[in-house]
Scaffold this active site. Sequence first.
Site, PDB file in Angstrom:
ATOM      1  N   GLN A 180       0.839  -1.210   0.000  1.00 35.90           N
ATOM      2  CA  GLN A 180       0.000   0.000   0.000  1.00 35.90           C
ATOM      3  C   GLN A 180       0.871   1.256   0.000  1.00 35.90           C
ATOM      4  O   GLN A 180       2.053   1.206   0.342  1.00 35.90           O
ATOM      5  CB  GLN A 180      -0.924  -0.004   1.221  1.00 35.90           C
ATOM      6  CG  GLN A 180      -0.185  -0.220   2.545  1.00 35.90           C
ATOM      7  CD  GLN A 180      -1.043  -0.901   3.610  1.00 35.90           C
ATOM      8  OE1 GLN A 180      -2.273  -0.857   3.616  1.00 35.90           O
ATOM      9  NE2 GLN A 180      -0.367  -1.547   4.566  1.00 35.90           N
ATOM     10  N   TYR A 207      -9.841   4.695  19.660  1.00 37.90           N
ATOM     11  CA  TYR A 207      -9.897   3.420  18.926  1.00 37.90           C
ATOM     12  C   TYR A 207      -9.044   2.344  19.612  1.00 37.90           C
ATOM     13  O   TYR A 207      -9.500   1.248  19.886  1.00 37.90           O
ATOM     14  CB  TYR A 207      -9.403   3.657  17.497  1.00 37.90           C
ATOM     15  CG  TYR A 207      -9.325   2.425  16.649  1.00 37.90           C
ATOM     16  CD1 TYR A 207      -8.136   1.713  16.549  1.00 37.90           C
ATOM     17  CD2 TYR A 207     -10.436   1.964  15.952  1.00 37.90           C
ATOM     18  CE1 TYR A 207      -8.052   0.578  15.760  1.00 37.90           C
ATOM     19  CE2 TYR A 207     -10.368   0.826  15.158  1.00 37.90           C
ATOM     20  CZ  TYR A 207      -9.165   0.144  15.067  1.00 37.90           C
ATOM     21  OH  TYR A 207      -9.085  -0.991  14.295  1.00 37.90           O
ATOM     22  N   ASP A 251       1.100 -12.555   6.713  1.00 35.30           N
ATOM     23  CA  ASP A 251      -0.333 -12.478   6.440  1.00 35.30           C
ATOM     24  C   ASP A 251      -1.102 -13.140   7.586  1.00 35.30           C
ATOM     25  O   ASP A 251      -0.895 -14.322   7.880  1.00 35.30           O
ATOM     26  CB  ASP A 251      -0.607 -13.201   5.109  1.00 35.30           C
ATOM     27  CG  ASP A 251      -2.089 -13.172   4.736  1.00 35.30           C
ATOM     28  OD1 ASP A 251      -2.401 -13.449   3.567  1.00 35.30           O
ATOM     29  OD2 ASP A 251      -2.918 -12.854   5.618  1.00 35.30           O
ATOM     30  N   GLY A 252      -1.995 -12.367   8.213  1.00 37.34           N
ATOM     31  CA  GLY A 252      -2.751 -12.875   9.350  1.00 37.34           C
ATOM     32  C   GLY A 252      -3.596 -14.094   9.006  1.00 37.34           C
ATOM     33  O   GLY A 252      -3.814 -14.968   9.847  1.00 37.34           O
ATOM     34  N   ASP A 305      -7.099  -5.697  14.274  1.00 38.76           N
ATOM     35  CA  ASP A 305      -7.006  -4.254  14.082  1.00 38.76           C
ATOM     36  C   ASP A 305      -6.671  -3.999  12.616  1.00 38.76           C
ATOM     37  O   ASP A 305      -5.519  -3.782  12.252  1.00 38.76           O
ATOM     38  CB  ASP A 305      -5.914  -3.701  15.011  1.00 38.76           C
ATOM     39  CG  ASP A 305      -5.646  -2.247  14.745  1.00 38.76           C
ATOM     40  OD1 ASP A 305      -4.592  -1.753  15.204  1.00 38.76           O
ATOM     41  OD2 ASP A 305      -6.472  -1.609  14.069  1.00 38.76           O
ATOM     42  N   TYR A 351     -12.373   9.210  11.832  1.00 36.29           N
ATOM     43  CA  TYR A 351     -12.777   8.078  11.001  1.00 36.29           C
ATOM     44  C   TYR A 351     -14.041   8.469  10.253  1.00 36.29           C
ATOM     45  O   TYR A 351     -14.817   9.308  10.721  1.00 36.29           O
ATOM     46  CB  TYR A 351     -13.011   6.822  11.856  1.00 36.29           C
ATOM     47  CG  TYR A 351     -11.730   6.141  12.293  1.00 36.29           C
ATOM     48  CD1 TYR A 351     -10.515   6.412  11.667  1.00 36.29           C
ATOM     49  CD2 TYR A 351     -11.724   5.230  13.324  1.00 36.29           C
ATOM     50  CE1 TYR A 351      -9.347   5.803  12.071  1.00 36.29           C
ATOM     51  CE2 TYR A 351     -10.559   4.600  13.735  1.00 36.29           C
ATOM     52  CZ  TYR A 351      -9.370   4.900  13.087  1.00 36.29           C
ATOM     53  OH  TYR A 351      -8.204   4.279  13.489  1.00 36.29           O
TER      54      TYR A 351
END
EC number: 2.5.1.16
Length: 292
Positions: free
Chosen positions: A34, A64, A140-141, A159, A228
């Site tokens: 990204q 948050y 990668d989760g 998150d 947000y």
Amino acid sequence: VIPGWFSEISPMWPGEAHSLKVEKILFQGKSDYQDVIVFQSATYGKVLVLDGVIQLTERDECAYQEMITHLPLCSIPNPKKVLVIGGGDGGVLREVARHTSVEQIDICEIDKMVVDVSKQYFPNVAVGYDDPRVNLIIGDGVAFLKNAAEGTYDAVIVDSSDPIGPAKELFEKPFFESVNRALRPGGVVCTQAESIWLHMNIIEDIVSNCREIFKGSVNYAWTSVPTYPSGVIGFMLCSTEGLEVDFKKPVNPIDADESSIKSHGPLKFYNSEIHSAAFCLPSFAKKVIDSK
Ligand SMILES: NCCCN[C@H]1CC[C@H](N)CC1
């Protein structure tokens, strides 16, 4: 773009855009996943932006990070093993570290640039990495949870950014199934669950998937985060089959915990009352969420 202003324009919130006055761009980069920007805003401190979407500002990140962490961890008596998926800025780690019962904090963040940028520009957020209980995995989760042993964790905190880009799979059923498997009986998960003003359709899908998968409690909570989209953000709180969890009644209060205040300073946002209040929904959301 108006000179000196950043506007958060996205197909995820058509026809609207929150803007922040920019004093100085501090970092601009492109990771394997990204675009990453850090800028000094005029009134919200430093701001982290991923693919044009605001992830956190120094002024309101406490809302948050504290809510996504303490809503799950204060709902079970004695969290020991915690997994964070995403959260590369380190803010959730800082909040998890307040819980003295916690012995192990694993974090799986896909983008190393987010970790490095947070450590350089957001030291009060990345301070979470200083805790000796933290194990950082860059990866990668989805894959991490597939390989996690069954019943390993007391709590999982997801998150994530939005379901456009690297976090897309973290909003899908197979991922929730792998979370359920990695949690112990009566274990809890808390995920970033978008906005009731903007994403009722996404929330509807998440709630019905969670109701199918998590055989304990499934609740939606929400809170105010000015920067947000629509000024609010929600959380899915789910528990696995086994010991009953009542998310609306914190059994493990942290707001008056002396050791937490001594080591991390007072909580700026979370307290036991706002914990319970977070589960009160406006009727338009209650109708959808309670009917699933
Ligand atoms: N740890 C940074 C927060 C990530 N969560 C945000 C919630 C709101 C979204 N529009 C962007 C990500």
